[in-house]
Scaffold this motif. Structure first.
Motif, PDB file in Angstrom:
ATOM      1  N   ASP A   1       3.861  45.002  37.470  1.00 36.16           N
ATOM      2  CA  ASP A   1       3.455  44.941  36.064  1.00 36.16           C
ATOM      3  C   ASP A   1       4.408  44.027  35.304  1.00 36.16           C
ATOM      4  O   ASP A   1       5.510  44.430  34.924  1.00 36.16           O
ATOM      5  CB  ASP A   1       3.456  46.337  35.438  1.00 36.16           C
ATOM      6  N   SER A   2       3.997  42.775  35.113  1.00 36.50           N
ATOM      7  CA  SER A   2       4.708  41.826  34.266  1.00 36.50           C
ATOM      8  C   SER A   2       3.679  41.194  33.335  1.00 36.50           C
ATOM      9  O   SER A   2       2.475  41.383  33.510  1.00 36.50           O
ATOM     10  CB  SER A   2       5.396  40.750  35.113  1.00 36.50           C
ATOM     11  N   HIS A   3       4.158  40.426  32.354  1.00 40.30           N
ATOM     12  CA  HIS A   3       3.245  39.888  31.346  1.00 40.30           C
ATOM     13  C   HIS A   3       3.548  38.430  31.045  1.00 40.30           C
ATOM     14  O   HIS A   3       4.707  38.005  31.035  1.00 40.30           O
ATOM     15  CB  HIS A   3       3.340  40.714  30.062  1.00 40.30           C
ATOM     16  N   ALA A   4       2.493  37.677  30.776  1.00 39.66           N
ATOM     17  CA  ALA A   4       2.631  36.276  30.376  1.00 39.66           C
ATOM     18  C   ALA A   4       1.477  35.929  29.451  1.00 39.66           C
ATOM     19  O   ALA A   4       0.378  36.480  29.573  1.00 39.66           O
ATOM     20  CB  ALA A   4       2.630  35.355  31.600  1.00 39.66           C
ATOM     21  N   GLY A   5       1.737  35.013  28.553  1.00 42.27           N
ATOM     22  CA  GLY A   5       0.679  34.567  27.655  1.00 42.27           C
ATOM     23  C   GLY A   5       1.201  33.499  26.725  1.00 42.27           C
ATOM     24  O   GLY A   5       2.370  33.513  26.329  1.00 42.27           O
ATOM     25  N   LEU A   6       0.357  32.557  26.397  1.00 41.81           N
ATOM     26  CA  LEU A   6       0.717  31.493  25.465  1.00 41.81           C
ATOM     27  C   LEU A   6       0.878  32.027  24.048  1.00 41.81           C
ATOM     28  O   LEU A   6       0.233  33.020  23.682  1.00 41.81           O
ATOM     29  CB  LEU A   6      -0.392  30.441  25.436  1.00 41.81           C
TER      30      LEU A   6
END
Length: 429
Positions: free
Chosen positions: A14-19
């Motif tokens: 569970d990791s997160h990325a987003g512009l």
């Protein structure tokens, strides 16, 4: 004896990325640009409402961004992200949307990131999901061996379009699918209309996952305690809809996971569902469970996994009921409720007395199997950055450690191992 010189291969499930939200424009179909401008124009009012309701703490937010400005760029900058992962000792990761969990500055278009829900406009929802999925595929391509991208999938819309997006996401190199935890006024997940979606996901070998975030916030008013008390319940709810309706019987190759909802709730739920199926007095008066050919715990072990972000000591103590292989650790990078940027310290305080073999399963091996990571390639990364068992405070002499957990391991799922009353003819107790 376990080789103490072999570093841990750690995969965050569970990791997160987003512009930054405004930068999604090139990835969004042009016919939705006007709607996107309106969405962007409402950001400040949404942030003000979050502050009013207590969901956003101005003092905390200011301190968080000031202290972690450089590292937080890893939410969308591939080079910075690699640096942060290395610092945490994380070789690979499963990447969900929304890098910013404080101000929502990296929300996917039209709120379809962690707020993905069944009540979104079907056209805008799919457009926003596709924009994020296109960007995520590009992002993961910087180092595909380390990233498994999770495509957003607004499953409550047109089934044909949903299946098409599964195929497109697969071809783009993404490895899993996030569906809404809530269907609101749409068909629940026991409905057979979703069978083509489950079949396509199973055929593509893309696990289907729910993630905490969406909830009926309009019901809570400014009583935030209600929200935090049940926010982990909504992502779990699809589990029993899918299990009891036979989804996993009809689609034995489907893998289903629940992310960032802990796993503390699972032992009691599993005990309850098993005893109903196996013949407890309370279950006998109900209709037969015709859709199921085996007890619930067998579907759990075959089809279901838990991305147990920031796995707690209490949950590790329950691991023999949950199933060691069913627990996938996660860092939640770069969210403030996660272990970053102190993951190594956190792992030491949490896993110091857990057997090394079990630690390896929960920290990486099970995730590698579920999400199809290239283990030899990640092993090379782990040799460079991975912590050793000694770094987690684990001792080379594992005999006392194994002995300390023997009783719990033998008892396991006590309702199946003879440490509980048998079901048939016993009654409700």
């Amino acid at each position: 004896m376990t080789d103490m010189t072999d570093p841990y291969l750690i995969i965050s499930s569970d990791s997160h990325a987003g512009l930054p939200t405004e930068e999604y424009r090139p990835y969004l179909d042009t016919r939705f640009h006007r709607d996107f401008d309106e969405f962007l124009g409402q950001r400040e009012s949404r942030r003000a409402e979050m502050t009013r309701l207590g969901i956003r703490n101005e003092t905390f937010a200011t301190k968080w961004f000031e202290e972690h400005e450089e590292g937080l760029r890893g939410g969308w900058d591939a080079a910075q992200r690699a640096k942060e992962l290395d610092g945490d000792g994380v070789a690979g990761e499963v990447v969900f949307p929304d890098a910013d969990a404080v101000d929502s500055r990296t929300a996917a278009p039209f709120g379809v990131g962690l707020g993905l829900s069944g009540d979104q406009d079907p056209d805008l929802g799919m457009a926003g999901a596709q924009a994020h999925n296109r960007w995520l595929a590009d992002f993961c391509a910087h180092d595909p061996k380390r990233h498994c991208g999770v495509a957003l999938l607004p499953i409550t819309g047109d089934v044909g379009r949903v299946v098409g997006e599964i195929h497109r996401a697969k071809e783009a190199g993404l490895g899993a699918l996030m569906i809404p935890a809530m269907w609101v006024d749409k068909a629940p997940y026991h409905d057979r209309r979703y069978d083509p979606v489950w079949a396509a996901a199973a055929e593509a070998r893309m696990p289907v996952i729910t993630h905490s975030g969406a909830a009926p916030r309009h019901e809570y008013g400014d009583h935030l305690g209600i929200y935090v008390s049940e926010v982990t319940w909504w992502p779990a709810r699809p589990l029993w809809f899918m299990l009891w309706s036979g989804v996993f019987e009809r689609h034995p190759g489907l893998r289903f996971g629940i992310a960032e909802s802990g796993c503390w709730w699972l032992p009691n739920l599993l005990w309850f569902m098993d005893r109903l199926y196996l013949g407890s007095h309370g279950g006998k008066k109900l209709s037969p469970f015709a859709e199921l050919k085996r007890p619930p715990h067998e579907y759990l072990d075959r089809n279901i996994f838990i991305c147990a972000t920031n796995t707690k000591r209490r949950e590790l103590a329950q691991r023999y009921e949950i199933g060691v292989d069913n627990i996938l650790w996660g860092s939640d990078f770069p969210h403030p409720e996660g272990t970053w940027p102190r993951t190594r310290e956190w792992l030491r305080s949490t896993f110091h007395d857990i057997p090394i073999g079990e630690t390896r399963r929960m920290l990486g091996q099970s995730a590698a199997e579920v999400f199809g990571f290239d283990v030899p390639a990640l092993t090379e990364v782990a040799r460079r950055i991975g912590p050793l068992p000694s770094d987690l405070g684990q001792n080379a002499n594992q005999a006392p450690v194994e002995a300390s957990w023997r009783r719990s391991r033998e008892t396991g799922r006590h309702w199946l191992t003879g440490f509980d009353f048998p079901y048939v003819g016993v009654g409700d107790d």
